[in-house]
Design a protein around this motif. Structure first.
Motif, PDB file in Angstrom:
ATOM      1  N   ALA B 152       0.837  -1.211   0.000  1.00  0.00           N
ATOM      2  CA  ALA B 152       0.000   0.000   0.000  1.00  0.00           C
ATOM      3  C   ALA B 152       0.867   1.256   0.000  1.00  0.00           C
ATOM      4  N   ARG B 153       1.914   1.242   0.838  1.00  0.00           N
ATOM      5  CA  ARG B 153       2.781   2.438   0.928  1.00  0.00           C
ATOM      6  C   ARG B 153       3.596   2.616  -0.359  1.00  0.00           C
ATOM      7  N   ALA B 154       4.019   1.502  -0.946  1.00  0.00           N
ATOM      8  CA  ALA B 154       4.778   1.589  -2.190  1.00  0.00           C
ATOM      9  C   ALA B 154       3.882   2.080  -3.325  1.00  0.00           C
ATOM     10  N   GLU B 155       2.625   1.593  -3.305  1.00  0.00           N
ATOM     11  CA  GLU B 155       1.647   2.037  -4.307  1.00  0.00           C
ATOM     12  C   GLU B 155       1.433   3.545  -4.210  1.00  0.00           C
ATOM     13  N   ALA B 156       1.380   4.025  -2.942  1.00  0.00           N
ATOM     14  CA  ALA B 156       1.159   5.460  -2.729  1.00  0.00           C
ATOM     15  C   ALA B 156       2.320   6.300  -3.258  1.00  0.00           C
ATOM     16  N   LEU B 157       3.490   5.663  -3.404  1.00  0.00           N
ATOM     17  CA  LEU B 157       4.657   6.411  -3.890  1.00  0.00           C
ATOM     18  C   LEU B 157       4.753   6.445  -5.412  1.00  0.00           C
ATOM     19  N   THR B 158       3.950   5.613  -6.072  1.00  0.00           N
ATOM     20  CA  THR B 158       3.978   5.636  -7.540  1.00  0.00           C
ATOM     21  C   THR B 158       3.213   6.870  -8.028  1.00  0.00           C
ATOM     22  N   PRO B 159       3.469   7.328  -9.258  1.00  0.00           N
ATOM     23  CA  PRO B 159       2.727   8.484  -9.777  1.00  0.00           C
ATOM     24  C   PRO B 159       1.215   8.299  -9.668  1.00  0.00           C
ATOM     25  N   ILE B 160       0.741   7.100 -10.030  1.00  0.00           N
ATOM     26  CA  ILE B 160      -0.702   6.838  -9.931  1.00  0.00           C
ATOM     27  C   ILE B 160      -1.149   6.889  -8.479  1.00  0.00           C
ATOM     28  N   GLY B 161      -0.319   6.326  -7.587  1.00  0.00           N
ATOM     29  CA  GLY B 161      -0.632   6.340  -6.161  1.00  0.00           C
ATOM     30  C   GLY B 161      -0.732   7.761  -5.632  1.00  0.00           C
ATOM     31  N   ARG B 162       0.200   8.614  -6.101  1.00  0.00           N
ATOM     32  CA  ARG B 162       0.165  10.025  -5.678  1.00  0.00           C
ATOM     33  C   ARG B 162      -1.133  10.691  -6.137  1.00  0.00           C
ATOM     34  N   VAL B 163      -1.487  10.408  -7.394  1.00  0.00           N
ATOM     35  CA  VAL B 163      -2.722  11.000  -7.929  1.00  0.00           C
ATOM     36  C   VAL B 163      -3.921  10.508  -7.123  1.00  0.00           C
ATOM     37  N   LYS B 164      -3.935   9.190  -6.819  1.00  0.00           N
ATOM     38  CA  LYS B 164      -5.058   8.629  -6.050  1.00  0.00           C
ATOM     39  C   LYS B 164      -5.159   9.285  -4.680  1.00  0.00           C
ATOM     40  N   LYS B 165      -3.982   9.529  -4.082  1.00  0.00           N
ATOM     41  CA  LYS B 165      -3.942  10.123  -2.742  1.00  0.00           C
ATOM     42  C   LYS B 165      -4.562  11.526  -2.761  1.00  0.00           C
TER      43      LYS B 165
END
Lengths: 363, 253
Positions: B152-165
């Motif tokens: 989950a934390r690694a996903e949040a660090l991806t560009p898509i994860g950042r956008v989702k956040k």
């Protein structure tokens, strides 16, 4: 007494031409200076005074008391038809032959205005301004824009009371200055309290309040200001070809509205002098308005009416400056479309920027 | 008959010797023997997936003693470095070290992060997501929850994860800007407004300020104690610089 100013050349009706600022014959296009026509008709009146009929008494006896109190009947000098108008009407046109009528008796005594600001902008200009006003209105319903049909367009001389006065005011405010600093492990906030007083004068020139009950006050205020420097001494000839009203709201009643606006301006002007404080709370506000003079001036206004979904929309244009005012219908569908387009657009752009920055390792 | 009995016993002993060796392979090193072989395989598969999808390493190490290391931190960092863990230039990765001695409430855990992204994952970690399982001795579930959190934390660090956040914030901002736009456009449709003042009719140079007084009355003073921000946890330590070092935190479970 209803009069039509006729062309000395061909006998057709003379109209006041806003563009040329002269009286113009609708038939032979001859133009005359306003003062020349005034003089021409004064001579004519003197010569014909004995032979004139008096039209001041209402014709017929079937009107009710209320009607009698608010309506007047005139005979059109061109076609002879009887024209019934409201008692505030000072100029209109014959409903049968469209001949311009000026009720000379409308402005007698207390009703005579001191001055008139002649129309500067023509009927065509009013139509063009209306079309321009509709342009760029994103929430305007398509059907309204497509119809673009003006039901009625009328040039009206509206009676305004102009108030000139001096004011003398005394105002006080509760004010504070705040200083924050660190002392050891504490944040110290020092609040110094002041009582601030200001006093002095401010003068006003020609604050207008419309003296016609039939004109919406917000519309009349919204088309301000008029340039009163360009006013002319009142002459009936200016009214030819337009509608005109005499006042039905006395100056005494309009004074309250003028005072209200003057008081607001005084408070704003003195408030600007209270500077350097964190908070300023007005306390006593004494604004004394010394009796100035009040003048009645007829102002030129183009009134436009149009209908949409059984509702009448009224627009007003300053006949001197061209300032165009009026409320338009709002399309709910277009409002929603704009809301969602902007909301989703902003979200998409922000997301794209975020993705780009994250990809570049900036965030 | 003896041969018949002996053979399976020897086979079982052989497996017992072999299996810990297999467990040592991959990113799950179960020195304390709390996972079955199958569980270790499953966890390793999960870690391979995380490495592939997010370019982020993950490792779970269980021990019964620190050996020569003087602290959980030293053991974790040493293990990470000496085993060449981490993915990419910065060797991004997260390691969970569990010391299984001492009983419930006295057992130690330590999470080590390496590389700029590994450090970010470690710092953002919500330990309770896996500690709830470990306290109940549900070790496999705890390990899976740890990997879920890493993912989950690694996903949040991806560009898509950042956008989702940030998407909810973008939607709210978009809705607000949309509303303001509509209100401005609607304002242009309603122009018949009364005047508030008579500013257009003020006689030029007629303003006279003849009385002006600013009278000081009194001063009030308020004091508020400054609360120093000591929120940095005592068991969190951050080492290295430029994104290449270790960071970590730990505690007991």
């Amino acid at each position: 007494m209803a009069d039509t100013y006729k062309c000395p050349g061909c006998g057709s009706a003379l109209l006041f031409d806003a563009k040329e600022q002269k009286m113009k014959c609708a038939s032979c296009s001859n133009t005359y200076e306003v003062k020349d026509i005034e003089q021409y008709y004064r001579i004519d009146e003197r010569l014909a005074s004995n032979a004139r009929m008096s039209w001041e008494s209402p014709v017929g006896g079937s009107w009710s008391e209320d009607e009698r109190a608010h309506l007047r009947a005139y005979h059109c000098p061109s076609c002879g038809s009887e024209v019934v108008v409201e008692d505030t009407a000072a100029a209109t046109e014959c409903v049968y032959c469209q001949n311009p009528l000026v009720m000379e008796d409308a402005y007698q005594g207390e009703y005579k205005p001191e001055a008139v600001i002649p129309f500067k902008l023509s009927l065509e200009e009013a139509k063009n301004r209306y079309a321009a006003y509709l342009k760029g209105k994103k929430l305007l319903p398509d059907r309204f824009a497509k119809q673009n049909r003006i039901e009625r367009i009328t040039g009206v001389y509206v009676p305004f009371w102009l108030f000139n006065c001096d004011t003398d005011s005394d105002l006080s405010y509760k004010c504070t200055k705040v200083r924050t600093y660190r002392s050891g492990n504490y944040m110290v906030t020092e609040t110094s309290h002041y009582r601030v007083m200001r006093g002095g004068g401010l003068s006003f020139d020609n604050v207008p309040v419309d003296g016609s009950r039939s004109m919406a006050d917000n519309l009349m205020e919204a088309i301000e200001p008029f340039d009163t420097k360009l006013q002319e001494d009142f002459a009936m000839t200016y009214l030819s070809g337009y509608q005109a009203q005499r006042h039905d709201v006395p100056a005494e009643q309009c004074k309250e509205r003028a005072n209200e606006r003057i008081r607001t301006s005084v408070l704003q002007r003195f408030r600007e002098t209270v500077k350097g404080y964190a908070t300023v709370v007005p306390e006593t506000q004494s604004v004394r308005i010394s009796e100035g003079n009040v003048r009645e001036v007829l102002m030129p206004v183009w009134m436009l009416n149009t209908k949409y979904k059984n509702k009448t929309y009224t627009f007003a244009m300053n006949g001197q400056t061209g300032r165009f005012i009026g409320d338009l219908p709002v399309s709910f569908g277009k409002a929603c479309a704009w809301f969602f387009s902007v909301a989703l657009g902003v979200t998409a752009v922000a997301s794209a920027v975020c993705y780009f920055l994250a990809n570049a390792g900036v965030i | 008959m003896k041969k018949k009995v002996l053979f399976p016993v020897l086979f079982v002993l052989f497996l017992a010797l072999i299996l810990p060796c297999q467990a040592q392979q991959g990113r799950v090193v179960d020195g304390a023997g709390i996972f079955s072989v199958q569980q270790v395989e499953e966890l390793n598969k999960r870690i391979d997936g995380i490495r592939e999808r997010y370019g982020m390493d993950a490792s779970i190490v269980t021990i019964t003693s620190l050996g020569n290391a003087y602290s959980m931190r030293a053991y974790a960092e040493n293990f990470f470095d000496s085993n060449g863990l981490g993915v990419g230039e910065e060797r991004d990765g997260v390691l969970l070290l569990l010391k299984m001695t001492g009983g419930t409430g006295n057992r130690d855990y330590y999470i080590d992060g390496h590389g700029s992204r590994g450090t970010k994952v470690e710092r953002a970690f919500d330990d309770e997501t896996f500690l709830v399982f470990l306290r109940r001795n549900a070790y496999y579930d705890g390990a899976r929850a740890f990997l879920d959190e890493v993912e989950a934390r690694a996903e949040a660090l991806t560009p898509i994860g950042r956008v989702k956040k940030w998407l909810p914030a973008f939607l709210i901002a978009g809705a607000l800007i949309g509303l303001v736009t509509v209100l401005i456009l609607r304002g242009r449709m309603k122009t018949a407004k009364s005047r508030q003042n008579a500013a257009d009719y003020v006689l030029k140079d007629s303003f006279r300020l003849t009385r002006a007084l600013d009278m000081y009355l009194y001063t009030t003073t308020t004091r508020s104690k400054i609360v120093e921000n000591n929120s940095g946890s005592s068991h969190r330590s951050f080492g290295g610089g430029g994104g290449g070092g270790h960071s970590g935190h730990g505690g007991k479970f």
